[in-house]
Scaffold this motif. Sequence first.
Motif, PDB file in Angstrom:
ATOM      1  N   GLY A   1      14.970  -2.830 -10.300  1.00 14.77           N
ATOM      2  CA  GLY A   1      13.575  -2.442 -10.480  1.00 14.77           C
ATOM      3  C   GLY A   1      12.790  -2.634  -9.203  1.00 14.77           C
ATOM      4  O   GLY A   1      13.081  -3.537  -8.408  1.00 14.77           O
ATOM      5  N   VAL A   2      11.813  -1.767  -8.979  1.00 19.36           N
ATOM      6  CA  VAL A   2      10.929  -1.861  -7.822  1.00 19.36           C
ATOM      7  C   VAL A   2       9.497  -1.834  -8.337  1.00 19.36           C
ATOM      8  O   VAL A   2       9.074  -0.865  -8.974  1.00 19.36           O
ATOM      9  CB  VAL A   2      11.157  -0.702  -6.829  1.00 19.36           C
ATOM     10  CG1 VAL A   2      10.238  -0.842  -5.623  1.00 19.36           C
ATOM     11  CG2 VAL A   2      12.616  -0.637  -6.386  1.00 19.36           C
ATOM     12  N   PHE A   3       8.753  -2.911  -8.085  1.00 19.42           N
ATOM     13  CA  PHE A   3       7.408  -3.053  -8.630  1.00 19.42           C
ATOM     14  C   PHE A   3       6.405  -3.224  -7.495  1.00 19.42           C
ATOM     15  O   PHE A   3       6.319  -4.291  -6.888  1.00 19.42           O
ATOM     16  CB  PHE A   3       7.347  -4.254  -9.580  1.00 19.42           C
ATOM     17  CG  PHE A   3       8.293  -4.153 -10.752  1.00 19.42           C
ATOM     18  CD1 PHE A   3       7.879  -3.541 -11.930  1.00 19.42           C
ATOM     19  CD2 PHE A   3       9.576  -4.665 -10.666  1.00 19.42           C
ATOM     20  CE1 PHE A   3       8.747  -3.443 -13.014  1.00 19.42           C
ATOM     21  CE2 PHE A   3      10.445  -4.568 -11.742  1.00 19.42           C
ATOM     22  CZ  PHE A   3      10.031  -3.962 -12.923  1.00 19.42           C
ATOM     23  N   TYR A   4       5.675  -2.150  -7.194  1.00 16.90           N
ATOM     24  CA  TYR A   4       4.627  -2.192  -6.182  1.00 16.90           C
ATOM     25  C   TYR A   4       3.266  -2.330  -6.859  1.00 16.90           C
ATOM     26  O   TYR A   4       3.012  -1.727  -7.903  1.00 16.90           O
ATOM     27  CB  TYR A   4       4.632  -0.917  -5.346  1.00 16.90           C
ATOM     28  CG  TYR A   4       5.767  -0.820  -4.350  1.00 16.90           C
ATOM     29  CD1 TYR A   4       5.890  -1.743  -3.317  1.00 16.90           C
ATOM     30  CD2 TYR A   4       6.700   0.207  -4.432  1.00 16.90           C
ATOM     31  CE1 TYR A   4       6.917  -1.653  -2.388  1.00 16.90           C
ATOM     32  CE2 TYR A   4       7.732   0.305  -3.507  1.00 16.90           C
ATOM     33  CZ  TYR A   4       7.834  -0.626  -2.491  1.00 16.90           C
ATOM     34  OH  TYR A   4       8.851  -0.532  -1.581  1.00 16.90           O
TER      35      TYR A   4
ATOM     36  N   GLY B   1      -1.130  -1.290 -10.549  1.00 18.48           N
ATOM     37  CA  GLY B   1      -2.587  -1.386 -10.657  1.00 18.48           C
ATOM     38  C   GLY B   1      -3.075  -2.816 -10.604  1.00 18.48           C
ATOM     39  O   GLY B   1      -4.267  -3.084 -10.760  1.00 18.48           O
ATOM     40  N   TYR B   2      -2.145  -3.743 -10.380  1.00 17.48           N
ATOM     41  CA  TYR B   2      -2.471  -5.167 -10.258  1.00 17.48           C
ATOM     42  C   TYR B   2      -1.630  -5.768  -9.140  1.00 17.48           C
ATOM     43  O   TYR B   2      -0.496  -5.338  -8.904  1.00 17.48           O
ATOM     44  CB  TYR B   2      -2.169  -5.916 -11.560  1.00 17.48           C
ATOM     45  CG  TYR B   2      -2.962  -5.449 -12.749  1.00 17.48           C
ATOM     46  CD1 TYR B   2      -4.279  -5.865 -12.939  1.00 17.48           C
ATOM     47  CD2 TYR B   2      -2.393  -4.603 -13.690  1.00 17.48           C
ATOM     48  CE1 TYR B   2      -5.011  -5.439 -14.042  1.00 17.48           C
ATOM     49  CE2 TYR B   2      -3.120  -4.169 -14.801  1.00 17.48           C
ATOM     50  CZ  TYR B   2      -4.422  -4.586 -14.965  1.00 17.48           C
ATOM     51  OH  TYR B   2      -5.139  -4.175 -16.057  1.00 17.48           O
TER      52      TYR B   2
ATOM     53  N   CYS C   1       0.845  -1.187   0.000  1.00 16.79           N
ATOM     54  CA  CYS C   1       0.000   0.000   0.000  1.00 16.79           C
ATOM     55  C   CYS C   1       0.879   1.236   0.000  1.00 16.79           C
ATOM     56  O   CYS C   1       1.928   1.253   0.664  1.00 16.79           O
ATOM     57  CB  CYS C   1      -0.925  -0.007   1.220  1.00 16.79           C
ATOM     58  SG  CYS C   1      -1.961   1.478   1.338  1.00 16.79           S
ATOM     59  N   CYS C   2       0.459   2.256  -0.712  1.00 24.31           N
ATOM     60  CA  CYS C   2       1.259   3.482  -0.807  1.00 24.31           C
ATOM     61  C   CYS C   2       1.403   4.181   0.537  1.00 24.31           C
ATOM     62  O   CYS C   2       2.266   5.051   0.697  1.00 24.31           O
ATOM     63  CB  CYS C   2       0.623   4.434  -1.820  1.00 24.31           C
ATOM     64  SG  CYS C   2      -1.048   5.011  -1.383  1.00 24.31           S
TER      65      CYS C   2
END
Length: 221
Positions: free
Chosen positions: A138-141, A146-147, A121-122
């Motif tokens: 790379g950082v993938f939240y 959106g998924y 969560c942001c």
Amino acid sequence: LKRNMMIKVVSFDIGGTLLEDSHDNPNNYSLKELAKIVNMPYENVRDVYKNVFQKSNGTLNELVGKFCNDLGISNTENLNNFFIGKFSDNNINNTISNDKITLIRDLKENGYKVILFSNSCCLFNNDAIKEIYDLVDGVFYSYDIGYTKDDKESYQYVEKTLNVKPAEILHIGDTLKSDYLKPVENGWNALFYGVSDDESVNCISSLMELYDFFDIRTSKK
């Protein structure tokens, strides 16, 4: 476990994998506790929570409002206090051990790309993870993509961004469904950081086992 020579990218989950358990009182802020507060079935609450808090950007008030709207409930003082506590810096102790930082460096030195791939969560303030952003590729939240890791689109997004094939990625995490079963279902390699009764699940009890998996030496003095 045998090393897969095709692997080019090592993907790590964050919470519970690279970061130690973050909340001082994690049970107080679990989704099961949230289900009790709103007096609704756990699965319903879990689904709405993931769709709102893990797939969207926004302020606390905006996300709580959307959560209540999607569940068809009114906000209450108890519910609001739950979310304030869940995302409060005072209740979160983000730590990542030096051994894990060394592991990331060693993987990089041995030619692997390293990424962070997390349902998050942001509103969480992951200061410890921010300190290693410059080490990874790379950082993938989920809230940026959106998924979540339950959605095939998140895997396709990572593959396209890194320009790699599914079989070239190994993901490691501590949640059986989203960190093992779903990655495997989407063609990735995976290691479950935990214990499973299913003998077909490839498990590790320590991230340090990756040294043997990849047959690399540690640079730690």
